[in-house]
Enzyme design. Structure first.
Site, PDB file in Angstrom:
ATOM      1  N   HIS A 111       0.826  -1.212   0.000  1.00 45.10           N
ATOM      2  CA  HIS A 111       0.000   0.000   0.000  1.00 45.10           C
ATOM      3  C   HIS A 111       0.856   1.255   0.000  1.00 45.10           C
ATOM      4  O   HIS A 111       2.030   1.235   0.348  1.00 45.10           O
ATOM      5  CB  HIS A 111      -0.947   0.019   1.205  1.00 45.10           C
ATOM      6  CG  HIS A 111      -0.237   0.119   2.528  1.00 45.10           C
ATOM      7  ND1 HIS A 111       0.365  -0.966   3.126  1.00 45.10           N
ATOM      8  CD2 HIS A 111      -0.022   1.169   3.349  1.00 45.10           C
ATOM      9  CE1 HIS A 111       0.910  -0.589   4.267  1.00 45.10           C
ATOM     10  NE2 HIS A 111       0.704   0.712   4.418  1.00 45.10           N
ATOM     11  N   ASP A 113       0.416   5.203   1.658  1.00 45.31           N
ATOM     12  CA  ASP A 113      -0.342   5.697   2.806  1.00 45.31           C
ATOM     13  C   ASP A 113      -1.490   6.623   2.371  1.00 45.31           C
ATOM     14  O   ASP A 113      -1.265   7.648   1.715  1.00 45.31           O
ATOM     15  CB  ASP A 113       0.595   6.417   3.787  1.00 45.31           C
ATOM     16  CG  ASP A 113       1.460   5.421   4.564  1.00 45.31           C
ATOM     17  OD1 ASP A 113       1.025   4.265   4.736  1.00 45.31           O
ATOM     18  OD2 ASP A 113       2.568   5.796   4.987  1.00 45.31           O
ATOM     19  N   HIS A 269       4.765   0.219   0.244  1.00 48.21           N
ATOM     20  CA  HIS A 269       5.356  -0.606   1.299  1.00 48.21           C
ATOM     21  C   HIS A 269       4.337  -1.578   1.868  1.00 48.21           C
ATOM     22  O   HIS A 269       3.134  -1.454   1.614  1.00 48.21           O
ATOM     23  CB  HIS A 269       5.925   0.285   2.417  1.00 48.21           C
ATOM     24  CG  HIS A 269       4.894   1.133   3.098  1.00 48.21           C
ATOM     25  ND1 HIS A 269       4.340   2.255   2.509  1.00 48.21           N
ATOM     26  CD2 HIS A 269       4.296   1.028   4.309  1.00 48.21           C
ATOM     27  CE1 HIS A 269       3.462   2.796   3.333  1.00 48.21           C
ATOM     28  NE2 HIS A 269       3.403   2.074   4.430  1.00 48.21           N
ATOM     29  N   ARG A 284       4.654   6.263  13.962  1.00 45.88           N
ATOM     30  CA  ARG A 284       4.667   6.781  12.602  1.00 45.88           C
ATOM     31  C   ARG A 284       4.319   8.263  12.594  1.00 45.88           C
ATOM     32  O   ARG A 284       3.524   8.731  13.407  1.00 45.88           O
ATOM     33  CB  ARG A 284       3.613   6.023  11.789  1.00 45.88           C
ATOM     34  CG  ARG A 284       3.777   6.161  10.304  1.00 45.88           C
ATOM     35  CD  ARG A 284       2.883   5.183   9.627  1.00 45.88           C
ATOM     36  NE  ARG A 284       1.505   5.664   9.701  1.00 45.88           N
ATOM     37  CZ  ARG A 284       0.615   5.473   8.752  1.00 45.88           C
ATOM     38  NH1 ARG A 284       0.931   4.814   7.665  1.00 45.88           N
ATOM     39  NH2 ARG A 284      -0.615   5.922   8.879  1.00 45.88           N
TER      40      ARG A 284
END
Ligand code: SIN
Length: 293
Positions: A111, A113, A269, A284
């Protein structure tokens, strides 16, 4: 003979980089992210746009220090999934407690983000605090290299096409699972999901470098504007298979106090739930991106 790309090591005035794999990614040595000079930050930006992913080891950052480093790149991005940790709304916990395998594991599947946002994050970073003794790596795939390795005819086919990005099917599946974990669910997008999806170009242009890259993933890119699902499906399937072929990928092995920084305009990623009954604690943060063009 191995594959040859342009992921060469860089020796910049204040940092040096050590490629992780042929296509993308590099480790950076020679900096303490808590005390960066403007010259060091400029070199980090140059290196990020060159390698797509940078890894910094031995960086014991606090939440505040991660926030401060994120802000060097720009405004914090919108996070569609969490509201941050106490006192730091822009630091998103990505914590997996020991326990059974999860059907909806955060970060699973290839995916980018939050592409369903009008302005998806340009840059994402992940800091490790506790890492499992095995597994828990993060994989990346180079979307710029993948675009460049398409045939000119296929590149022309993609010109002007807009993907449809949605997370409605995932939200629905999560609600079903949270209500009753024993109920089976399908991760299938409906016509209504696609009608409400956000369109962005399938090939986007990096605003800083002009590089073109594929903006496609497994989790969220579920249609192509103006095409039927039957027409869009083989194109999207081919693009994902093309981007994620191992030669375009790199994989990072985590240890505590690492920071990985990646450019969502250059890479996609995925994470894996492959560390059994171990704990993994990561944080994150993201940088607000432009409207993809
Ligand atoms: C993410 O998808 O941002 C999380 C990746 C990871 O946990 O390795």
């Amino acid at each position: 003979m191995g594959a040859h790309f342009d992921n060469d090591p860089l020796t910049l005035p204040t940092i040096t980089t050590h490629p992780i794999a042929a296509a993308m990614g590099a480790e950076v040595v020679g900096v303490d992210l808590r005390t960066l000079s403007d010259a060091q930050f400029a070199d980090i930006e140059t290196a990020l746009y060159h390698h797509g992913l940078l890894v910094f080891r031995r960086q014991p950052l606090t939440h505040a220090a991660q926030e401060a480093f994120t802000e060097r790149f720009g405004e914090h991005g919108t996070d569609a999934y969490t509201s941050g940790v106490e006192g730091h709304p822009n630091i998103q916990p990505v914590i997996r407690e020991p326990g059974p395998e999860l059907p909806l594991f955060f970060g699973a599947n290839w995916h980018t983000d939050s592409p369903f946002l009008d302005r998806p994050p340009a840059i994402s970073m992940l800091r490790s605090v506790e890492t499992p003794p095995y597994g828990g790596d993060t994989w990346y795939a180079a979307t710029r290299i993948a675009y460049e390795r398409l045939s000119p005819a296929y590149q022309r086919l993609l010109e002007g096409l807009r993907g449809l990005y949605t997370r409605s099917h995932l939200v629905r599946a999560r609600q079903v699972w949270e209500a009753d974990p024993s109920v089976r669910f399908d991760l299938v997008a409906t016509e209504a999901d696609l009608a409400a999806a956000t369109p962005h170009p399938l090939v986007r242009t990096h605003p800083r470098t002009g590089a073109r890259s594929l903006f496609v993933d497994v989790n969220y890119t579920l249609g192509i504007e103006g095409m039927t699902r039957a027409e869009a499906a083989p194109i999207l399937r081919h693009l994902v298979e093309h981007v994620t072929q191992p030669v375009f990928c790199c994989r990072i092995r985590w240890e505590p106090d690492m920071l990985a920084v990646w450019d969502n305009r250059l890479v996609i990623h995925q994470a894996f739930d492959d560390y059994g009954d171990h704990r993994r604690e990561m944080y994150r943060s993201t940088v607000l991106g432009e409207i993809p063009a």
